[in-house]
Design a protein around this motif. Structure first.
Motif, short mmCIF file in Angstrom:
data_model
loop_
_atom_site.label_atom_id
_atom_site.label_comp_id
_atom_site.label_asym_id
_atom_site.label_seq_id
_atom_site.Cartn_x
_atom_site.Cartn_y
_atom_site.Cartn_z
N HIS A 271 58.57 65.30 -11.53
CA HIS A 271 57.41 64.82 -10.77
C HIS A 271 57.39 63.30 -10.73
N ASP A 272 57.61 62.68 -11.89
CA ASP A 272 57.59 61.22 -11.96
C ASP A 272 58.74 60.61 -11.16
N LEU A 273 59.92 61.23 -11.23
CA LEU A 273 61.07 60.73 -10.47
C LEU A 273 60.80 60.79 -8.97
N ILE A 274 60.27 61.88 -8.51
CA ILE A 274 59.94 62.00 -7.08
C ILE A 274 58.92 60.93 -6.69
N GLY A 275 57.97 60.68 -7.56
CA GLY A 275 56.94 59.69 -7.29
C GLY A 275 57.46 58.27 -7.17
N THR A 276 58.61 57.98 -7.79
CA THR A 276 59.16 56.63 -7.72
C THR A 276 59.78 56.33 -6.37
N GLY A 277 60.12 57.37 -5.60
CA GLY A 277 60.79 57.16 -4.32
C GLY A 277 62.29 57.02 -4.43
N ALA A 278 62.83 57.14 -5.65
CA ALA A 278 64.27 56.98 -5.86
C ALA A 278 65.09 58.03 -5.11
N LEU A 279 64.49 59.16 -4.79
CA LEU A 279 65.19 60.22 -4.08
C LEU A 279 64.93 60.18 -2.58
N GLY A 280 64.23 59.17 -2.14
CA GLY A 280 63.84 59.11 -0.72
C GLY A 280 62.59 59.94 -0.51
N GLU A 281 62.39 60.34 0.73
CA GLU A 281 61.21 61.14 1.06
C GLU A 281 61.48 62.60 0.70
N VAL A 282 60.74 63.11 -0.25
CA VAL A 282 60.87 64.51 -0.65
C VAL A 282 59.73 65.25 0.03
N THR A 283 60.07 66.23 0.85
CA THR A 283 59.04 66.97 1.58
C THR A 283 58.69 68.29 0.92
N LYS A 284 59.57 68.77 0.05
CA LYS A 284 59.29 70.04 -0.62
C LYS A 284 60.16 70.15 -1.86
N TYR A 285 59.58 70.71 -2.91
CA TYR A 285 60.38 71.10 -4.06
C TYR A 285 59.78 72.37 -4.63
N GLU A 286 60.63 73.18 -5.24
CA GLU A 286 60.20 74.45 -5.80
C GLU A 286 60.66 74.55 -7.24
N ILE A 287 59.91 75.27 -8.00
CA ILE A 287 60.28 75.56 -9.38
C ILE A 287 60.45 77.07 -9.47
N ALA A 288 61.56 77.50 -10.00
CA ALA A 288 61.80 78.93 -10.18
C ALA A 288 62.14 79.20 -11.63
N TRP A 289 61.61 80.24 -12.16
CA TRP A 289 61.88 80.61 -13.54
C TRP A 289 62.12 82.10 -13.55
N ASN A 290 63.36 82.48 -13.65
CA ASN A 290 63.73 83.89 -13.59
C ASN A 290 64.52 84.29 -14.81
N TYR A 291 64.01 83.97 -15.96
CA TYR A 291 64.70 84.32 -17.20
C TYR A 291 64.10 85.60 -17.74
N HIS A 292 64.93 86.62 -17.91
CA HIS A 292 64.43 87.91 -18.35
C HIS A 292 64.91 88.28 -19.75
N GLY A 293 65.21 87.29 -20.54
CA GLY A 293 65.64 87.54 -21.92
C GLY A 293 64.53 87.22 -22.90
N PRO A 294 64.82 87.33 -24.16
CA PRO A 294 63.80 87.01 -25.18
C PRO A 294 63.45 85.53 -25.14
N ARG A 295 62.23 85.21 -24.86
CA ARG A 295 61.82 83.82 -24.64
C ARG A 295 61.69 83.03 -25.94
N TRP A 296 61.70 83.69 -27.06
CA TRP A 296 61.51 82.98 -28.32
C TRP A 296 62.82 82.43 -28.87
N ARG A 297 63.96 82.85 -28.37
CA ARG A 297 65.23 82.39 -28.91
C ARG A 297 65.54 80.97 -28.46
N GLY A 298 66.02 80.18 -29.39
CA GLY A 298 66.44 78.83 -29.08
C GLY A 298 65.33 77.81 -29.06
N ARG A 299 64.11 78.23 -29.32
CA ARG A 299 63.01 77.27 -29.33
C ARG A 299 62.86 76.67 -30.72
N ARG A 300 62.79 75.35 -30.80
CA ARG A 300 62.74 74.64 -32.07
C ARG A 300 61.56 75.10 -32.93
#
Length: 83
Positions: free
Chosen positions: A38-67
């Protein structure tokens, strides 16, 4: 919760009419990498961003690997619950 406002309002009305409690979430909206993008897009470093999407399709155990889970793993009991 929905994409069609009329359907969301109908769901809300059904919940209210039955005196129920409903919980929804906005998972991952405050993760550090989401904020960084969000902050990077706000700086304008990527030019004009007209759309971005976030996808999260992880179907495994969500507790593994978390500190925070690894640090408290000793407190987690395995096996069947005692009830």
């Amino acid at each position: 919760m929905g994409n069609v406002l009329a359907e969301v309002k109908a769901a809300r009305d059904a919940v209210v009419a039955r005196n129920l409690i409903v919980q929804t979430g906005t998972q991952h909206r405050s993760e550090p990498y989401q904020i960084a993008v969000h902050d990077l897009i706000g700086t304008g470093a990527l030019g004009e961003v007209t759309k971005y999407e976030i996808a999260w399709n992880y179907h495994g155990p969500r507790w593994r690997g978390r500190r925070e889970v690894k640090e408290s793993a000793k407190a987690i009991r395995t096996g069947a619950p005692g009830w």
